[in-house]
Design a protein around this motif. Structure first.
Motif, PDB file in Angstrom:
ATOM      1  N   VAL A 482       0.850  -1.192   0.000  1.00  0.00           N
ATOM      2  CA  VAL A 482       0.000   0.000   0.000  1.00  0.00           C
ATOM      3  C   VAL A 482       0.886   1.241   0.000  1.00  0.00           C
ATOM      4  CG1 VAL A 482      -1.766   1.286   1.243  1.00  0.00           C
ATOM      5  CG2 VAL A 482      -1.819  -1.213   1.237  1.00  0.00           C
ATOM      6  N   THR A 483       0.553   2.190  -0.855  1.00  0.00           N
ATOM      7  CA  THR A 483       1.288   3.456  -0.918  1.00  0.00           C
ATOM      8  C   THR A 483       0.721   4.431   0.104  1.00  0.00           C
ATOM      9  OG1 THR A 483       1.667   3.126  -3.287  1.00  0.00           O
ATOM     10  CG2 THR A 483       2.011   5.343  -2.420  1.00  0.00           C
ATOM     11  N   VAL A 484       1.584   4.903   0.982  1.00  0.00           N
ATOM     12  CA  VAL A 484       1.176   5.853   2.026  1.00  0.00           C
ATOM     13  C   VAL A 484       1.706   7.231   1.646  1.00  0.00           C
ATOM     14  CG1 VAL A 484       1.355   6.470   4.462  1.00  0.00           C
ATOM     15  CG2 VAL A 484       1.203   4.055   3.789  1.00  0.00           C
ATOM     16  N   GLU A 485       0.801   8.171   1.496  1.00  0.00           N
ATOM     17  CA  GLU A 485       1.167   9.532   1.092  1.00  0.00           C
ATOM     18  C   GLU A 485       1.047  10.495   2.274  1.00  0.00           C
ATOM     19  OE1 GLU A 485       2.454  10.081  -1.667  1.00  0.00           O
ATOM     20  OE2 GLU A 485       1.596   8.798  -3.228  1.00  0.00           O
ATOM     21  N   ARG A 486       1.846  11.555   2.194  1.00  0.00           N
ATOM     22  CA  ARG A 486       1.733  12.655   3.149  1.00  0.00           C
ATOM     23  C   ARG A 486       1.624  13.955   2.365  1.00  0.00           C
ATOM     24  NH1 ARG A 486       6.110  12.439   7.794  1.00  0.00           N
ATOM     25  NH2 ARG A 486       4.789  14.179   8.472  1.00  0.00           N
ATOM     26  N   PRO A 487       0.965  14.963   2.938  1.00  0.00           N
ATOM     27  CA  PRO A 487       0.730  16.190   2.172  1.00  0.00           C
ATOM     28  C   PRO A 487       2.003  17.008   1.960  1.00  0.00           C
ATOM     29  CG  PRO A 487      -0.021  16.459   4.423  1.00  0.00           C
ATOM     30  CD  PRO A 487       0.352  15.018   4.275  1.00  0.00           C
ATOM     31  N   LEU A 488       2.022  17.655   0.846  1.00  0.00           N
ATOM     32  CA  LEU A 488       3.086  18.608   0.556  1.00  0.00           C
ATOM     33  C   LEU A 488       2.825  19.873   1.376  1.00  0.00           C
ATOM     34  CD1 LEU A 488       5.533  19.429  -1.256  1.00  0.00           C
ATOM     35  CD2 LEU A 488       3.846  20.309  -2.892  1.00  0.00           C
ATOM     36  N   ARG A 489       3.827  20.347   2.100  1.00  0.00           N
ATOM     37  CA  ARG A 489       3.699  21.557   2.931  1.00  0.00           C
ATOM     38  C   ARG A 489       4.745  22.559   2.462  1.00  0.00           C
ATOM     39  NH1 ARG A 489       0.866  20.535   7.856  1.00  0.00           N
ATOM     40  NH2 ARG A 489       0.264  18.332   8.062  1.00  0.00           N
ATOM     41  N   LEU A 490       4.284  23.731   2.031  1.00  0.00           N
ATOM     42  CA  LEU A 490       5.180  24.746   1.472  1.00  0.00           C
ATOM     43  C   LEU A 490       5.019  26.091   2.191  1.00  0.00           C
ATOM     44  CD1 LEU A 490       4.695  24.138  -2.376  1.00  0.00           C
ATOM     45  CD2 LEU A 490       6.550  23.279  -0.927  1.00  0.00           C
ATOM     46  N   ARG A 491       6.126  26.773   2.321  1.00  0.00           N
ATOM     47  CA  ARG A 491       6.112  28.161   2.805  1.00  0.00           C
ATOM     48  C   ARG A 491       6.554  29.061   1.647  1.00  0.00           C
ATOM     49  NH1 ARG A 491      11.591  28.795   6.491  1.00  0.00           N
ATOM     50  NH2 ARG A 491      13.031  28.022   4.884  1.00  0.00           N
ATOM     51  N   ALA A 565       4.459  24.101   7.868  1.00  0.00           N
ATOM     52  CA  ALA A 565       3.554  24.881   7.018  1.00  0.00           C
ATOM     53  C   ALA A 565       2.226  24.148   6.829  1.00  0.00           C
ATOM     54  CB  ALA A 565       4.212  25.145   5.669  1.00  0.00           C
ATOM     55  N   GLU A 566       1.251  24.862   6.264  1.00  0.00           N
ATOM     56  CA  GLU A 566      -0.053  24.269   5.999  1.00  0.00           C
ATOM     57  C   GLU A 566       0.032  23.340   4.782  1.00  0.00           C
ATOM     58  OE1 GLU A 566      -2.928  24.609   7.725  1.00  0.00           O
ATOM     59  OE2 GLU A 566      -1.701  25.714   9.197  1.00  0.00           O
ATOM     60  N   PRO A 567      -0.753  22.247   4.767  1.00  0.00           N
ATOM     61  CA  PRO A 567      -0.761  21.368   3.601  1.00  0.00           C
ATOM     62  C   PRO A 567      -1.237  22.104   2.348  1.00  0.00           C
ATOM     63  CG  PRO A 567      -1.852  20.326   5.470  1.00  0.00           C
ATOM     64  CD  PRO A 567      -1.639  21.763   5.837  1.00  0.00           C
ATOM     65  N   VAL A 568      -0.641  21.723   1.207  1.00  0.00           N
ATOM     66  CA  VAL A 568      -1.021  22.346  -0.060  1.00  0.00           C
ATOM     67  C   VAL A 568      -2.209  21.584  -0.643  1.00  0.00           C
ATOM     68  CG1 VAL A 568      -0.257  22.921  -2.391  1.00  0.00           C
ATOM     69  CG2 VAL A 568       1.351  23.081  -0.468  1.00  0.00           C
ATOM     70  N   LYS A 569      -3.269  22.298  -0.902  1.00  0.00           N
ATOM     71  CA  LYS A 569      -4.465  21.666  -1.445  1.00  0.00           C
ATOM     72  C   LYS A 569      -4.224  21.191  -2.873  1.00  0.00           C
ATOM     73  CE  LYS A 569      -7.669  24.422   1.346  1.00  0.00           C
ATOM     74  NZ  LYS A 569      -8.750  25.436   1.317  1.00  0.00           N
ATOM     75  N   ALA A 570      -4.918  20.111  -3.243  1.00  0.00           N
ATOM     76  CA  ALA A 570      -4.788  19.565  -4.593  1.00  0.00           C
ATOM     77  C   ALA A 570      -5.260  20.587  -5.612  1.00  0.00           C
ATOM     78  CB  ALA A 570      -5.594  18.278  -4.716  1.00  0.00           C
ATOM     79  N   SER A 571      -4.547  20.657  -6.722  1.00  0.00           N
ATOM     80  CA  SER A 571      -4.891  21.629  -7.758  1.00  0.00           C
ATOM     81  C   SER A 571      -6.126  21.184  -8.534  1.00  0.00           C
ATOM     82  CB  SER A 571      -3.706  21.807  -8.716  1.00  0.00           C
ATOM     83  OG  SER A 571      -3.371  20.564  -9.309  1.00  0.00           O
ATOM     84  N   GLY A 572      -6.709  22.118  -9.267  1.00  0.00           N
ATOM     85  CA  GLY A 572      -7.875  21.814 -10.094  1.00  0.00           C
ATOM     86  C   GLY A 572      -9.060  21.442  -9.237  1.00  0.00           C
ATOM     87  N   ARG A 573      -9.793  20.414  -9.690  1.00  0.00           N
ATOM     88  CA  ARG A 573     -10.984  19.986  -8.968  1.00  0.00           C
ATOM     89  C   ARG A 573     -10.688  18.837  -8.010  1.00  0.00           C
ATOM     90  NH1 ARG A 573     -15.696  19.960 -13.673  1.00  0.00           N
ATOM     91  NH2 ARG A 573     -15.527  22.186 -14.217  1.00  0.00           N
ATOM     92  N   GLY A 574      -9.415  18.478  -7.910  1.00  0.00           N
ATOM     93  CA  GLY A 574      -9.048  17.380  -7.028  1.00  0.00           C
ATOM     94  C   GLY A 574      -9.307  17.712  -5.576  1.00  0.00           C
ATOM     95  N   LYS A 575      -9.692  16.675  -4.820  1.00  0.00           N
ATOM     96  CA  LYS A 575      -9.940  16.842  -3.400  1.00  0.00           C
ATOM     97  C   LYS A 575      -8.704  16.429  -2.621  1.00  0.00           C
ATOM     98  CE  LYS A 575     -14.903  15.986  -3.805  1.00  0.00           C
ATOM     99  NZ  LYS A 575     -16.035  15.146  -3.339  1.00  0.00           N
ATOM    100  N   GLY A 576      -8.612  16.881  -1.391  1.00  0.00           N
ATOM    101  CA  GLY A 576      -7.493  16.514  -0.564  1.00  0.00           C
ATOM    102  C   GLY A 576      -6.293  17.411  -0.796  1.00  0.00           C
ATOM    103  N   PHE A 577      -5.106  16.823  -0.634  1.00  0.00           N
ATOM    104  CA  PHE A 577      -3.877  17.606  -0.687  1.00  0.00           C
ATOM    105  C   PHE A 577      -2.916  17.060  -1.732  1.00  0.00           C
ATOM    106  CE2 PHE A 577      -5.422  17.704   3.747  1.00  0.00           C
ATOM    107  CZ  PHE A 577      -5.698  19.060   3.829  1.00  0.00           C
ATOM    108  N   GLU A 578      -1.995  17.910  -2.138  1.00  0.00           N
ATOM    109  CA  GLU A 578      -0.910  17.475  -3.020  1.00  0.00           C
ATOM    110  C   GLU A 578      -0.004  16.510  -2.254  1.00  0.00           C
ATOM    111  OE1 GLU A 578      -0.420  18.040  -6.113  1.00  0.00           O
ATOM    112  OE2 GLU A 578      -1.790  19.698  -6.565  1.00  0.00           O
TER     113      GLU A 578
END
Length: 661
Positions: A482-491, A565-578
């Motif tokens: 199983v692939t486990v992802e974590r959100p991209l956090r950028l400042r 930093a805060e998680p970066v939201k998914a671009s476009g209409r995608g839900k969740g985070f990058e």
């Protein structure tokens, strides 16, 4: 009567005559074909006159196979020699012995001539003639009586095995190549036939066995010996293939010497690369037995094997997958599985059983989705893997590594269906290279005695959980990767250096960047979502339209990863985070586990912001043998360790006092 060691040593002494023109690893080029030649000469001696008479009678009337068949019948063997020469007569003309020896070999039937062509023996005859040792070698062999009345077929086989082993040691063959210890073969054969007593006890039963990496043919002969001892009402036709010319010639001649059962032809041993020149394509067999070389790459065959895998898929041999190019062991397994007999008892088709020797690598190498894992997955999910037996280390002549016997079949017993047995036989061994000799034989420092083989077979047959035998469900060896992802956090922060770097690449955006710098400022912002929203709004007001590549470059230049930093939201209409690819991880979840429950229990408490990307799930299989048989040894109490240290200190002080006094 002298035993096989006596004759092997006698022949080995003749090899000393080759010293000089030949280096020791090259002795086999002469000694193996000469041993074969002398044996054939002795076997054919009683019927020599009859064969010569029949040859005179039929040579003008019959040709090729028809003539061979007539003369073989006269010889009472599957081969003959119609030359008037024999070893005694060869000694009579020393000056022309090379010419006569070649003529003598050409007097054999076609099958034997073909064997000597693969031995490339005419080259060695010429080399010995030039070195002036040919007559001496022939004379010495003439003094070795290998007539069947003096040396029975079984003992001749032992002589041959003894010589092959010695030559392989000198040649330093690759791990396990060409020669498998007799006791290992006996163990494999005993388990191969373990469930077939009723079938093999039926009079007139005929079965077929294939070894696609037969080397010198030891496994084939031992399989037939077993059936003669235990099921003499049945007949086992054995077949083999090998791509090494001398190994092929040795196996073919050994089969003739041991009078191995065959189906009427002389081609039960065939030459060619099993991967690219399958001599048994389209055939099926009841049994398979092999010890492929360990860790040998298949780069030379890679192009053809990949083509078959990609274009034919499961209609060919390699549909389940391809292992790494530096170890082709599993390719031999797939090659044999393609030749399994179907299970249709009404049509007298009873399926197939297979025993193969592997190193540890095929058990666990390659993660989920790899060729090795996919091959294991395919075999286990078809419920074909019956058992894996761990052998003692230092059992083979050319390698000391751990080895495992896989038993694979498409006709498991009812009680074994859906199950796999692991049997730990690593403790079943005695010191020494063989039962007859306590000394090591190359890397072979251990052997398995007959009683130990029986004990292993009994453990196998009982099919019970115990200290050395463990029973598992097929699914116990599977897992989901199983692939486990974590959100991209950028400042975000604009600096003079970054601004210059960006404008070097996009000088036409100078006015926009100046506007952003003036409006947003150079304050450190830990929420890239909010910062980019403001920047996009400013650009919209200015009527600026940036390309996607320019937006990406802006983000790359002016942002940095920051776990606070805060998680970066998914671009476009995608839900969740990058997703942050650098933080991506994987979990191997046992097939029997609920994946969601496992994630919440094992992952979420440690990484609260993680989530699973189930679209990337891969199912893999591996057999971690050591884990299942690991025995925990508790450490000694600290008091005992302290006491030993104190004794050691006292001894050191005593020795120091003796030095200084």
């Amino acid at each position: 009567m002298p035993d096989h060691n006596y004759f092997a040593n006698l022949i080995w002494q003749i090899a000393d005559l080759l010293r000089g023109p030949y280096r020791p690893p090259q002795y086999e080029r002469v000694m193996l074909p000469m041993t074969v030649l002398r044996r054939f000469d002795c076997v054919l001696a009683p019927t020599k006159a009859k064969v010569l008479a029949e040859h005179d009678r039929w040579s003008e009337k019959l040709r090729d196979e028809a003539l061979d068949a007539k003369l073989n019948l006269a010889a009472g063997q599957r081969f003959h020699n119609h030359s008037p020469l024999d070893f005694e007569k060869l000694k009579g003309d020393p000056d022309h012995i090379a010419q006569h020896l070649v003529s003598y070999i050409k007097g054999f039937s076609s099958g034997v001539r073909r064997i000597f062509e693969y031995f490339e023996f005419e080259n060695e005859i010429e080399k010995m003639r030039e070195a002036n040792i040919l007559y001496l070698v022939v004379s010495k062999f003439c003094d070795v009586d290998l007539h069947p009345d003096r040396v029975p077929n079984e003992q001749m086989g032992l002589i041959f095995e003894n010589l092959i082993r010695r030559f392989n040691e000198l040649a330093n063959e690759t791990a396990g190549d060409h020669f498998t210890p007799r006791e290992v073969i006996r163990l494999m054969v005993s388990i191969l036939f373990i469930h077939d007593d009723q079938l093999l006890a039926t009079p007139g039963t005929v079965r077929k066995l294939l070894d696609p990496a037969c080397g010198t043919g030891g496994m084939l002969a031992e399989a037939q010996n077993y059936l003669r001892e235990h099921h003499n009402a049945a007949r086992l036709f054995v077949y083999g293939q090998d791509y090494n010319k001398r190994a092929f010639a040795t196996a073919a001649s050994d089969m003739l010497m041991k009078q191995v059962d065959h189906n009427g032809g002389e081609d039960n041993i065939r030459f060619g690369d099993s991967f690219t020149d399958d001599q048994f394509a389209g055939d099926t067999f009841d049994y398979f037995l092999t010890n492929p070389p360990f860790g040998v790459d298949w780069k030379k065959q890679q192009k053809e094997i990949k083509r078959e895998h990609e274009k034919i898929g499961f209609a060919g041999r390699f549909g389940p997958g391809l292992p790494r190019v530096n170890d082709g062991s599993l390719l031999f397994l797939l090659h044999m599985l393609d030749k399994f007999e179907s299970v249709r008892p009404v049509e007298h088709k009873h399926g197939s059983r297979l025993a193969i020797v592997f190193s540890g690598s095929p058990l666990f190498s390659g993660g989920a989705g790899s060729g090795e894992s996919n091959i294991r997955k395919w075999i286990i999910e078809k419920d074909w893997l019956e058992a894996v037996i761990a052998l003692p280390e230092q059992m083979f002549y050319n390698t000391g590594i751990g080895t495992y016997v896989w038993i694979v079949t498409n006709r498991k017993e009812k009680r074994r269906k859906g199950k796999i047995q692991l049997l730990d036989a690593r403790g079943f061994w005695n010191a020494g290279g063989s039962a007859e000799s306590k000394r090591s034989l190359g890397d072979k420092r251990r052997h398995i005695a007959a009683g130990q083989i029986e004990k292993i077979v009994r453990l196998y047959g009982r099919f019970e959980d115990g200290e050395q035998s463990k029973i598992f469900d097929n699914a116990d060896f599977g897992y989901t990767r199983v692939t486990v992802e974590r959100p991209l956090r950028l400042r975000y922060q604009m600096t003079t250096e970054d601004k210059a770097r960006f404008l070097d690449a996009c000088p036409h955006l100078l006015d926009d960047v100046q506007a952003i710098d003036g409006t947003i400022g150079r304050e450190l912002l830990t929420d890239w979502n909010a910062a980019w929203k403001r920047i996009k709004g400013l650009l919209h007001q200015r009527g600026a339209r940036w390309k996607k590549a320019e937006e990406k470059l802006f983000c790359d230049v002016f942002t940095q990863k920051d776990l606070e930093a805060e998680p970066v939201k998914a671009s476009g209409r995608g839900k969740g985070f990058e997703q942050d690819s650098a933080l991506r991880d994987f979990e191997n979840v046992p097939l029997k586990e609920d994946i969601e429950g496992y994630f919440e229990r094992e992952v979420r408490p440690h990484v609260p912001d993680a989530w699973m990307d189930r679209s990337k799930d891969k199912v893999g299989y591996e057999i971690n043998f050591n884990r299942h048989f690991y025995k925990y040894t508790p450490p000694r109490p600290l008091e005992e360790i302290d006491a030993d240290l104190k004794k050691a200190e006292e001894e050191i002080l005593r020795l120091l006092r003796e030095v200084t006094e």
